[in-house]
Write a protein that holds these residues in place. Structure first.
Motif, PDB file in Angstrom:
ATOM      1  N   ASN A  41       0.813  -1.220   0.000  1.00 50.83           N
ATOM      2  CA  ASN A  41       0.000   0.000   0.000  1.00 50.83           C
ATOM      3  C   ASN A  41       0.850   1.275   0.000  1.00 50.83           C
ATOM      4  O   ASN A  41       0.313   2.382   0.086  1.00 50.83           O
ATOM      5  CB  ASN A  41      -0.965   0.007   1.189  1.00 50.83           C
ATOM      6  CG  ASN A  41      -0.251  -0.002   2.540  1.00 50.83           C
ATOM      7  OD1 ASN A  41       0.918   0.353   2.651  1.00 50.83           O
ATOM      8  ND2 ASN A  41      -0.969  -0.412   3.582  1.00 50.83           N
ATOM      9  N   LYS A  43       3.148   2.153   2.292  1.00 50.85           N
ATOM     10  CA  LYS A  43       3.539   2.584   3.627  1.00 50.85           C
ATOM     11  C   LYS A  43       4.503   1.582   4.271  1.00 50.85           C
ATOM     12  O   LYS A  43       4.384   0.367   4.067  1.00 50.85           O
ATOM     13  CB  LYS A  43       2.318   2.750   4.530  1.00 50.85           C
ATOM     14  CG  LYS A  43       1.318   3.785   4.033  1.00 50.85           C
ATOM     15  CD  LYS A  43       1.888   5.200   4.085  1.00 50.85           C
ATOM     16  CE  LYS A  43       0.840   6.228   3.703  1.00 50.85           C
ATOM     17  NZ  LYS A  43       1.381   7.614   3.740  1.00 50.85           N
ATOM     18  N   TYR A  97       1.026  -3.513   4.452  1.00 50.54           N
ATOM     19  CA  TYR A  97       2.184  -2.745   4.885  1.00 50.54           C
ATOM     20  C   TYR A  97       3.493  -3.500   4.666  1.00 50.54           C
ATOM     21  O   TYR A  97       3.568  -4.710   4.920  1.00 50.54           O
ATOM     22  CB  TYR A  97       2.066  -2.388   6.374  1.00 50.54           C
ATOM     23  CG  TYR A  97       0.933  -1.439   6.635  1.00 50.54           C
ATOM     24  CD1 TYR A  97       1.091  -0.075   6.445  1.00 50.54           C
ATOM     25  CD2 TYR A  97      -0.319  -1.914   7.031  1.00 50.54           C
ATOM     26  CE1 TYR A  97       0.033   0.796   6.658  1.00 50.54           C
ATOM     27  CE2 TYR A  97      -1.376  -1.051   7.243  1.00 50.54           C
ATOM     28  CZ  TYR A  97      -1.201   0.306   7.052  1.00 50.54           C
ATOM     29  OH  TYR A  97      -2.247   1.169   7.252  1.00 50.54           O
ATOM     30  N   PRO A 229      -4.532   2.999   4.105  1.00 51.30           N
ATOM     31  CA  PRO A 229      -4.035   3.319   2.739  1.00 51.30           C
ATOM     32  C   PRO A 229      -4.241   2.155   1.767  1.00 51.30           C
ATOM     33  O   PRO A 229      -4.318   1.021   2.180  1.00 51.30           O
ATOM     34  CB  PRO A 229      -2.548   3.587   2.975  1.00 51.30           C
ATOM     35  CG  PRO A 229      -2.215   2.843   4.231  1.00 51.30           C
ATOM     36  CD  PRO A 229      -3.450   2.907   5.084  1.00 51.30           C
TER      37      PRO A 229
END
Length: 229
Positions: A41, A43, A97, A229
Motif C-alpha cells: 500500500n 507505507k 504494509y 491506505p
C-alpha cells in the motif's frame, strides 16, 4: 485482495531485504528483517524490538514474573503483529504494509528506520514499577501505556492505547508525553512507543504471552492511524 490472499500473505515471511550499516557490533542482535506484502500500500512500518543497550554494544533484557524476558517477548510480538494468521483479524502484511523489524541496538534501529523511510516507528516494550514480581496489587496499578512526543505521535498513541489497552488486563491505560527517549526524538517517522503491559504482575505476563489473541490490535491501530491506505 484482503479476502482472497490472507492465507498466502500470512505465510509470507521471506526476508527480502537485509539492512546494513550497523553502528556497532551487537553480539545478541542481528540485522533488520523486512517483510513485503503481495500488494504493497506504499507505507512502511518499523517495528523496533526492545534492546536495553545502555549506550554500549550489548542488548540486555528486563525480566519479570516466571522468567519473562522483555526483549524476547518484544521479538515475538513484532513477528506476530507482522505475520500472525487469525481467521477473523488481519496482520500488518495482510493490511498491505511493508514491515521492517529492527532487532539491533537502539541507535541502530533509529538509523535503520530513517534509512528505510518508515512512515511509522513503533518501539515494542513492556513496563515495570519494581524489580520484583508483585503480588496483591489491583489492576489499577497496571495497564497499557503508549508514549509520544509529536502531535501526530499523540494521535497514534491514543489509538494504540485505546485498542490495545482494551484487551490488556491492567486498567490504568494511558498515553504519556515524553521528551527523553531517542526513539521518539530522533526518528524521521512519526513515533509512538508501546509499553504493552507490566511484566511485574502475573496477569500482565499471561496476557502478553498469549500473543495470538491480541497482536492483531497493533496492526489495526496502525491501519486506523495511517488511514487505511
Amino acid at each position: 485482495m484482503r479476502a482472497t490472499s490472507r492465507r498466502l500473505l500470512s505465510c509470507l515471511t521471506a526476508l527480502v531485504l537485509v539492512a546494513g550499516g550497523l553502528l556497532a557490533v551487537a553480539p545478541t542482535a542481528s540485522a533488520d528483517v523486512t517483510y513485503v506484502p503481495e500488494n504493497w500500500n506504499g507505507k512502511v512500518v518499523y517495528l523496533s524490538q526492545a534492546c536495553h543497550d545502555r549506550g554500549d554494544t550489548i542488548c540486555r533484557t528486563n525480566t519479570g514474573c516466571r522468567g519473562f524476558s522483555e526483549n524476547g517477548n518484544s521479538y515475538k510480538v513484532a513477528v506476530s503483529a507482522a505475520t500472525q494468521y487469525d481467521p477473523e483479524h488481519m496482520n500488518l502484511l495482510e493490511r498491505g504494509y511493508k514491515v521492517v523489524r529492527g532487532n539491533g541496538l537502539t541507535r541502530t534501529n533509529i538509523a535503520n528506520s530513517n534509512r528505510a523511510g518508515a512512515d511509522l516507528h513503533l518501539p515494542i516494550h513492556s513496563n515495570a514499577v519494581s524489580n520484583a514480581c508483585e503480588k496483591g496489587h489491583s489492576p489499577e496499578r497496571y495497564g497499557t501505556h503508549v508514549m509520544y512526543v509529536s502531535k501526530a505521535g499523540k494521535e497514534c498513541a491514543g489509538i494504540m492505547r485505546w485498542r490495545v489497552g482494551a484487551s490488556s488486563p491492567g486498567t490504568n491505560d494511558a498515553r504519556q508525553y515524553r521528551t527523553d527517549l531517542g526513539e521518539l526524538n530522533q526518528t524521521n517517522a512519526v513515533a509512538c512507543y508501546l509499553e504493552q503491559e507490566y511484566h511485574v504482575w502475573d496477569q500482565g505476563v499471561s496476557w502478553m504471552l498469549d500473543r495470538g489473541a491480541w497482536t492483531w490490535r497493533i496492526a489495526l491501530s496502525v491501519d486506523v492511524f495511517l488511514g487505511y491506505p
